[in-house]
Design a protein around this motif. Structure first.
Motif, PDB file in Angstrom:
ATOM      1  N   GLN A 144       8.199   0.964  10.631  1.00 35.07           N
ATOM      2  CA  GLN A 144       8.309   1.265   9.200  1.00 35.07           C
ATOM      3  C   GLN A 144       7.053   0.818   8.464  1.00 35.07           C
ATOM      4  O   GLN A 144       6.600   1.491   7.533  1.00 35.07           O
ATOM      5  N   THR A 145       6.486  -0.306   8.865  1.00 37.51           N
ATOM      6  CA  THR A 145       5.239  -0.769   8.246  1.00 37.51           C
ATOM      7  C   THR A 145       4.113   0.205   8.507  1.00 37.51           C
ATOM      8  O   THR A 145       3.288   0.486   7.628  1.00 37.51           O
TER       9      THR A 145
ATOM     10  N   ALA B  48       4.525   3.287   6.226  1.00 40.17           N
ATOM     11  CA  ALA B  48       4.093   3.018   4.850  1.00 40.17           C
ATOM     12  C   ALA B  48       2.585   2.885   4.759  1.00 40.17           C
ATOM     13  O   ALA B  48       1.964   3.319   3.778  1.00 40.17           O
ATOM     14  N   THR B  49       1.952   2.310   5.776  1.00 43.01           N
ATOM     15  CA  THR B  49       0.501   2.145   5.759  1.00 43.01           C
ATOM     16  C   THR B  49      -0.202   3.482   5.871  1.00 43.01           C
ATOM     17  O   THR B  49      -1.199   3.740   5.181  1.00 43.01           O
TER      18      THR B  49
ATOM     19  N   GLN C  70       0.981   6.401   4.954  1.00 40.17           N
ATOM     20  CA  GLN C  70       1.165   7.093   3.681  1.00 40.17           C
ATOM     21  C   GLN C  70       0.241   6.532   2.608  1.00 40.17           C
ATOM     22  O   GLN C  70      -0.257   7.269   1.759  1.00 40.17           O
ATOM     23  N   LYS C  71      -0.011   5.240   2.666  1.00 43.11           N
ATOM     24  CA  LYS C  71      -0.883   4.634   1.665  1.00 43.11           C
ATOM     25  C   LYS C  71      -2.316   5.151   1.785  1.00 43.11           C
ATOM     26  O   LYS C  71      -3.007   5.351   0.774  1.00 43.11           O
TER      27      LYS C  71
ATOM     28  N   ARG D  40       1.699  11.863   9.003  1.00 33.29           N
ATOM     29  CA  ARG D  40       2.727  10.956   9.501  1.00 33.29           C
ATOM     30  C   ARG D  40       2.528  10.684  10.985  1.00 33.29           C
ATOM     31  O   ARG D  40       2.180  11.586  11.748  1.00 33.29           O
TER      32      ARG D  40
ATOM     33  N   LEU E 184       2.825  -1.331   1.371  1.00 38.77           N
ATOM     34  CA  LEU E 184       3.916  -1.023   0.450  1.00 38.77           C
ATOM     35  C   LEU E 184       5.265  -1.203   1.119  1.00 38.77           C
ATOM     36  O   LEU E 184       6.165  -0.378   0.998  1.00 38.77           O
ATOM     37  N   TYR E 185       5.413  -2.279   1.854  1.00 31.01           N
ATOM     38  CA  TYR E 185       6.664  -2.530   2.568  1.00 31.01           C
ATOM     39  C   TYR E 185       6.906  -4.030   2.574  1.00 31.01           C
ATOM     40  O   TYR E 185       5.983  -4.830   2.642  1.00 31.01           O
TER      41      TYR E 185
ATOM     42  N   ARG F  32      16.005  -5.558   2.256  1.00 28.79           N
ATOM     43  CA  ARG F  32      15.347  -4.353   1.787  1.00 28.79           C
ATOM     44  C   ARG F  32      15.840  -3.996   0.393  1.00 28.79           C
ATOM     45  O   ARG F  32      17.005  -4.164   0.062  1.00 28.79           O
TER      46      ARG F  32
ATOM     47  N   ALA G 116      15.061   1.914  -0.142  1.00 27.00           N
ATOM     48  CA  ALA G 116      14.179   1.820   1.012  1.00 27.00           C
ATOM     49  C   ALA G 116      14.843   2.344   2.273  1.00 27.00           C
ATOM     50  O   ALA G 116      14.196   2.547   3.281  1.00 27.00           O
TER      51      ALA G 116
ATOM     52  N   ARG H 151      13.444   5.728   3.348  1.00 28.32           N
ATOM     53  CA  ARG H 151      12.148   5.618   4.001  1.00 28.32           C
ATOM     54  C   ARG H 151      12.303   5.110   5.428  1.00 28.32           C
ATOM     55  O   ARG H 151      11.632   5.570   6.355  1.00 28.32           O
TER      56      ARG H 151
END
Length: 368
Positions: A228-229, A232-233, A235-236, A241, A338-339, A348, A352, A355
């Motif tokens: 999950q981290t 999010a990274t 996407q940042k 994906r 962002l996680y 959480r 979330a 996501r």
């Protein structure tokens, strides 16, 4: 070396080392039995008396030349001040109440601690621009923290010339231990280089003694949910994906299979990992991808520090005059993901879950 030998050696290293060759009167007069009396007026503490004696000047001069400060400081009295902890004042008053108080390293250690924090922060932040904030703080402590300063003081040979006194904790301050007194000496020495040379000279002193040590940053980075981290990274940074692909496998039907999984973002491979199951290999691949990003290091020949703008001239930064070096700031990296913004509890935040569900679906897509 057995446990008993190590215990004796450790205890002996913390005791005061005083050479009798430089003492004027040994033993002292108040330790002798007065004539015509059956008992001394007070109990003589030989260990406290030895700890209150100043170290030989030859030892201080040898120590200054050994660490490269023989031509920097004007006299060995400055080295003696740098090796005198503020806790020594109480012991000095007990043993020598009629003598003036010795100069301590309280102000020097405070200034040196600020300089060490400045140099270490800019060094770590410039070397690893993508490092998370918590890991950066841990890296700074690993480079110039109290334990590192105490170990460096032992390697320098500060133990025989250190002047301190063990103090128990009270309502206003904590206990003063041997490691606390040792840690104050490298900080004071850094302040001396800045005081008698320049800011850039102090930084070179810190680079040689502190930054030359290897610090394992991989062990400082722990991810609760790497998949999950990583999502999010990615996407940042505006990338595609991540998708997991099975690269190699062996022994699928045996009792000891090995799977090698790679994680790709488009055509770029972010990382890979192995394991005895697909989930374990995918977990390690996501963790390897994050470590490759956050531990990306700036090449040493391209590393530029903000303190390089100050002139390399004697004096502090407010009085030194001279040519200033050119400095071009590097591009700043994103220091957080962002996680995990829920805090230390790890709960959480609402919303979330979607996501996380998307991350589960995306990262479990194996391409065989």
């Amino acid at each position: 070396m057995g446990y008993a030998q190590r215990k004796v050696a450790n205890t002996a290293s913390k005791l005061a080392h005083v050479s009798s060759s430089h003492l004027r009167a040994l033993p002292p007069k108040h330790s002798l039995l007065p004539a015509g009396k059956a008992a001394p007026p007070a109990v003589f503490d030989a260990q406290a008396w030895a700890a209150s004696q100043p170290p030989p000047r030859s030892t201080l001069a040898a120590f200054a030349h050994r660490i490269g400060l023989g031509k920097v400081v004007p006299s060995v009295d400055v080295i003696e001040q740098a090796c005198t902890h503020p806790s020594f004042v109480h012991l000095h008053n007990q043993q020598h109440p009629d003598q003036p108080l010795p100069a301590t390293n309280a102000s020097l250690a405070t200034l040196g601690n600020s300089l060490l924090g400045l140099f270490a922060t800019e060094f770590v932040n410039s070397s690893y621009p993508h490092l998370p904030t918590r890991v950066m703080k841990a890296a700074v402590s690993a480079h110039v923290g109290p334990t590192t300063c105490a170990n460096l003081a032992r390697e320098m040979g500060v133990t025989p010339i250190l002047r301190w006194h063990r103090t128990p904790a009270n309502l206003t301050q904590g206990a003063v231990l041997h490691i606390d007194a040792l840690a104050s000496v490298p900080r004071a020495l850094t302040a001396l280089v800045y005081q008698y040379r320049s800011l850039r000279s102090a930084r070179r002193f810190v680079e040689k003694f502190f930054f030359s040590r290897e610090v394992d940053l991989r062990s400082m980075m722990k991810f609760r949910d790497p998949k999950q981290t990583l999502l999010a990274t990615v996407q940042k940074f505006g990338r595609e994906r991540p998708i997991s692909r099975l690269l190699k496998e062996t022994g699928r039907l045996s009792n000891s299979p090995v799977f090698v999984v790679g994680i790709f973002s488009g055509a770029d491979k972010l990382g890979e990992g192995f394991g005895s199951s697909l989930k374990m290999a995918e977990y390690r691949a996501a963790e390897d991808s994050l470590l490759r990003l956050y531990l990306t290091r700036q090449p040493p020949h391209l590393l530029q520090l903000p303190t390089s703008t100050f002139p390399d001239a004697p004096g502090n930064v407010f009085e030194a005059t001279g040519a200033e070096s050119a400095y071009s700031p590097v591009s700043l990296g994103d220091s957080e993901v962002l996680y995990g913004s829920a805090g230390r509890a790890g709960v959480r935040t609402p919303g979330a879950r979607s996501r996380a569900a998307e991350a589960e679906d995306d990262l479990e897509d194996y391409v065989l």
